[in-house]
Enzyme design. Structure first.
Site, PDB file in Angstrom:
ATOM      1  N   SER A 178      20.602  12.918  48.482  1.00  0.00           N
ATOM      2  CA  SER A 178      19.687  11.834  47.899  1.00  0.00           C
ATOM      3  C   SER A 178      20.641  11.039  47.112  1.00  0.00           C
ATOM      4  O   SER A 178      21.478  10.537  47.474  1.00  0.00           O
ATOM      5  CB  SER A 178      18.595  12.414  47.392  1.00  0.00           C
ATOM      6  OG  SER A 178      17.497  11.715  46.936  1.00  0.00           O
ATOM      7  N   ASP A 215      12.983  10.945  57.256  1.00  0.00           N
ATOM      8  CA  ASP A 215      13.018  10.651  55.936  1.00  0.00           C
ATOM      9  C   ASP A 215      12.547   9.066  55.744  1.00  0.00           C
ATOM     10  O   ASP A 215      13.374   8.173  56.063  1.00  0.00           O
ATOM     11  CB  ASP A 215      14.365  10.905  55.449  1.00  0.00           C
ATOM     12  CG  ASP A 215      14.603  10.700  53.878  1.00  0.00           C
ATOM     13  OD1 ASP A 215      13.797  10.332  53.150  1.00  0.00           O
ATOM     14  OD2 ASP A 215      15.871  10.823  53.664  1.00  0.00           O
ATOM     15  N   HIS A 262      13.292  14.195  54.415  1.00  0.00           N
ATOM     16  CA  HIS A 262      14.619  14.323  53.341  1.00  0.00           C
ATOM     17  C   HIS A 262      14.926  15.612  52.914  1.00  0.00           C
ATOM     18  O   HIS A 262      15.942  15.566  52.301  1.00  0.00           O
ATOM     19  CB  HIS A 262      13.756  13.826  51.770  1.00  0.00           C
ATOM     20  CG  HIS A 262      14.782  13.295  50.838  1.00  0.00           C
ATOM     21  ND1 HIS A 262      15.536  12.180  51.230  1.00  0.00           N
ATOM     22  CD2 HIS A 262      15.106  13.546  49.590  1.00  0.00           C
ATOM     23  CE1 HIS A 262      16.301  11.583  50.000  1.00  0.00           C
ATOM     24  NE2 HIS A 262      15.891  12.503  49.161  1.00  0.00           N
TER      25      HIS A 262
END
Length: 721
Positions: A578, A664, A696
């Site tokens: 991320s 995602d 994600h």
């Protein structure tokens, strides 16, 4: 609760024909795995049971809880319900259905309610006499019974076509989606349904279908993407429901974090907002600019940030909830707001702490008002705030407390805890006047059989001087097979968020102990932007993704390479997901030959593309300040876009593995593909691990195993030559 006992008992006699039958072919359960090595493997990690919801019986004598088990071979998980005495004795599994059974709660001292197949079921505390209470066609996604037992809130999804229009009836096989506004997909799915709370009666015939308390309103409750039944609460007299809702759709929803707490009167069916004056109207807002300096955040009489998770006091006079002050900032200071239902006044307690979870103290406790969990210096500990607003710390462990509630015995707290070296287990905490007087007792040992076979790396705490002469906490994890005098390949771990703490978390993917088991030292810095070091430290990240926080990363790894004798400075890797994945992409162009390998999972690569790719636009506005096309964008926005990682690919010279999930929708998979393609065109050794069915995170067992094998295969290739 006596009325509940009578109603449920009568209902069970009538609907008993729907009893679920235990299945003999349940293959996914607690593992008795025998390991061939004392080193953690992906298979051992996936064999561990994962404790979920926990609930104390009304008299505090027993604890019921949920555990998830996973089968790599079958590539799926199975949720079961277990029970034990409050001292941890007589642990046993209650459910044996082939379907997952979740969300156990006590209806009374003898009866447990739970969800199976999208319906509410009940059973005795010994697992017998299983009965079905609802018949909704499998639509129940969450539930909460009223204190008097006469009513229940049912969370169910309803069709939603405000944004994605319904296709013509004569085109039933059409797969196209006609989109008319923003927030047409969220996290990992297209938004064609939303959750609503339904209020149903508990009668002698069972549980009715219920009425939608948000009928006609196109708003979700609970809120996406992580909200659950904790976002609704019953008043002690069972006459009122408090619920969390962000009453916005489309572009307003995508650019705002402004959710409120509403009170729904069951008798009159009237609703009122506790967070804003009745005549409040949102000021005109620039949807492409941070809301930090806009008028929406200027009204002292309105709560304009995230307000969620309401909880009534035991005496029913107050309601508390978690409250962030500013609209548009999902990681703002998370305070506790205490609202007087008599006077309408608000008091913010523990207002200098980021609150992860809280519960009211028992009604008879004349000193404590609330207990809560908050992060400080890389650990999530337990605290108490008294009725004068004075905060006291109750625990001081290198661990993360993850949930807490009253144990219903009038004196203890039932809680869950994990650490870098231990998955989640259940504890009883007897609060004292201070840390020394507080008693902590572990009552579950869910994975003892596996953990006893493993050797873990030692965890150390280190404080490192940053380039601006501040002190930064860094966790150092030694290899599990550590030998004095040897040097080991070392990984710099880059945290996501960007405002998520590098605390004592246990992860089933980014697990520090499995990195240690593979012979790596882990350097995990609490760089600029993370909570637990004061609000100023946390807020330095917004608008400065490539400034001090990147210097902090390099300070941590440079200190390790220079001062830790077991770190091999010639075999350094850099990994993260991320925002941590973004960090990897940026450092790939700015590391000055420090690293020999990179791994980025779901990282942002092109920030101009990211601005319009992501579904929650408020995040980009808060972190970048402005849309990239604005000619008058702020200096911080200008710096952000001019330092996007994709603009420095010409300086990439180190092998890189890019990982991404195609579902995602927070950081869209074109970011990972773009980074991989750029690396290959540049001539840099690179691989791409793409998951068409993951978001994600990586949630499926075989994908999780593939992730770990690819992760360590890549690192071993470049760092263990």
């Amino acid at each position: 609760m006596n009325k509940l006992i009578t109603l449920v008992a009568t209902a069970l006699l009538i609907i008993g024909a729907g009893t679920a039958k235990a299945q003999d072919n349940v293959n996914i359960g607690k593992s008795n795995i025998k390991l061939n090595s004392r080193m953690m493997t992906p298979e051992a990690l996936w064999a561990m049971g994962r404790i979920g919801g926990v609930a104390a019986s009304p008299n505090g004598s027993q604890v019921v809880y949920q555990v998830g088990y996973y089968s790599v071979k079958q590539n799926k998980g199975h949720q079961v319900i277990c029970i034990m005495n409050a001292d941890g004795s007589q642990q046993r599994q209650l459910t044996t259905s082939s379907k997952s059974e979740t969300d156990p709660v006590w209806l009374n001292a003898e009866t447990i309610a739970f969800n199976c197949g999208g319906e509410i079921w009940t059973m005795k505390a010994d697992g017998s006499d299983r009965q079905q209470l609802t018949k909704t066609g499998g639509k129940v996604e969450g539930f909460k019974f009223s204190p008097d037992g006469t009513k229940v809130i049912l969370i169910q999804s309803i069709p939603f076509h405000e944004i994605i229009k319904k296709n013509p009836e004569d085109l039933p096989l059409a797969t196209g989606r006609r989109v008319t506004d923003l927030m047409y997909r969220h996290w990992d799915h297209y938004v064609e349904s939303i959750q609503h709370p339904f209020l149903a009666e508990v009668t002698a015939e069972g549980v009715g279908q219920g009425i939608d308390i948000l009928e006609g309103e196109p708003f979700e409750c609970p809120m996406e993407p992580f909200g659950g039944i904790e976002q609704l609460a019953w008043s002690p007299d069972s006459k009122t429901i408090a619920y969390t809702c962000r009453k916005k759709i489309g572009m307003e929803y995508a650019t705002s974090t402004d959710s409120d707490i509403f009170l729904y009167n069951i008798g009159t069916r009237e609703t009122r907002n506790l967070c804003k004056p009745a005549d409040w109207k949102q000021p005109a807002t620039d949807m492409t600019h941070t809301r930090t300096d806009q008028a929406v955040n200027a009204d002292p009489n309105a709560n304009t940030g995230y307000d969620q998770n309401p909880m009534f006091s035991p005496d029913g006079k107050y309601i508390a909830w978690q409250s962030m002050p500013r609209d548009g900032y999902e990681s703002d200071l998370n305070r506790i707001c205490v609202y007087s239902l008599e006077t309408g006044t608000k008091q913010y307690v523990a207002h200098n702490s980021d609150i992860d979870a809280f519960c009211w103290a028992p009604a008879k406790d004349k000193t404590a008002m609330l207990y809560f969990i908050s992060v400080w210096h890389g650990c999530k500990n337990m605290y108490r705030v008294d009725r004068k607003g004075v905060v006291s710390q109750l625990t001081d462990h290198w661990s993360d407390w993850t949930s807490l509630q009253l144990a219903n015995d009038g004196k203890r707290i039932l809680a869950t805890r994990q650490s870098i070296s231990a998955p989640t287990d259940i504890y009883m905490v007897t609060p004292g006047k201070n840390i020394e007087k507080t008693q902590v007792t572990q009552i579950s040992q869910e994975n003892k059989q596996i953990l006893d076979q493993l050797t873990f790396g030692k965890v150390q705490q280190r404080w490192v001087k940053t380039t601006d002469n501040k002190e930064m906490l860094v966790w150092v994890i030694l290899p599990a097979n550590y030998e004095e005098g040897k040097k080991y390949p070392t990984l710099l771990f880059c945290e996501g968020g960007p405002q998520s703490p590098v605390s004592q978390f246990w992860s089933y993917r980014w697990n520090f102990q499995i990195m240690a088991a593979n012979g790596y030292v882990v350097i995990a810095p609490n760089r600029r932007g993370l909570p637990g070091f004061g609000q100023e430290w946390k807020e330095e990240i917004s608008g400065d993704w490539t400034g001090q926080c990147m210097d902090d990363y390099l300070s941590a790894i440079d200190d390790a390479a220079k001062n830790l004798p077991f770190v091999d400075k010639d075999r350094l890797g850099c990994v993260g997901a991320s925002f941590g994945g973004f960090s990897v992409y940026y450092l790939a162009g700015h590391h000055n030959k420090r690293f020999k390998a990179f791994i980025s999972h779901d990282g942002a690569f092109n920030l101009e593309s990211m601005y319009t790719d992501t579904e929650e636009v408020f995040f980009s506005n808060q972190e970048y300040d402005d849309a990239y096309w604005k000619k008058d964008r702020t200096a911080r926005a200008d710096k952000t876009y001019k330092n996007s990682p994709h603009l420095f690919v010409d300086q990439w010279d180190t092998p890189i593995l890019c990982i991404h999930g195609e579902k995602d929708y927070r950081i869209v998979y074109n970011q990972g593909m773009g980074a991989f393609n750029a690396a290959r065109l540049r001539g840099v050794p690179a691989e791409l691990l793409i998951f068409p069915d993951e978001n994600h995170w990586v949630l499926k067992p075989q994908n999780g195993i593939l992730w770990q094998r690819t992760f360590f295969g890549w690192l071993d290739r470049w760092l263990k030559k």
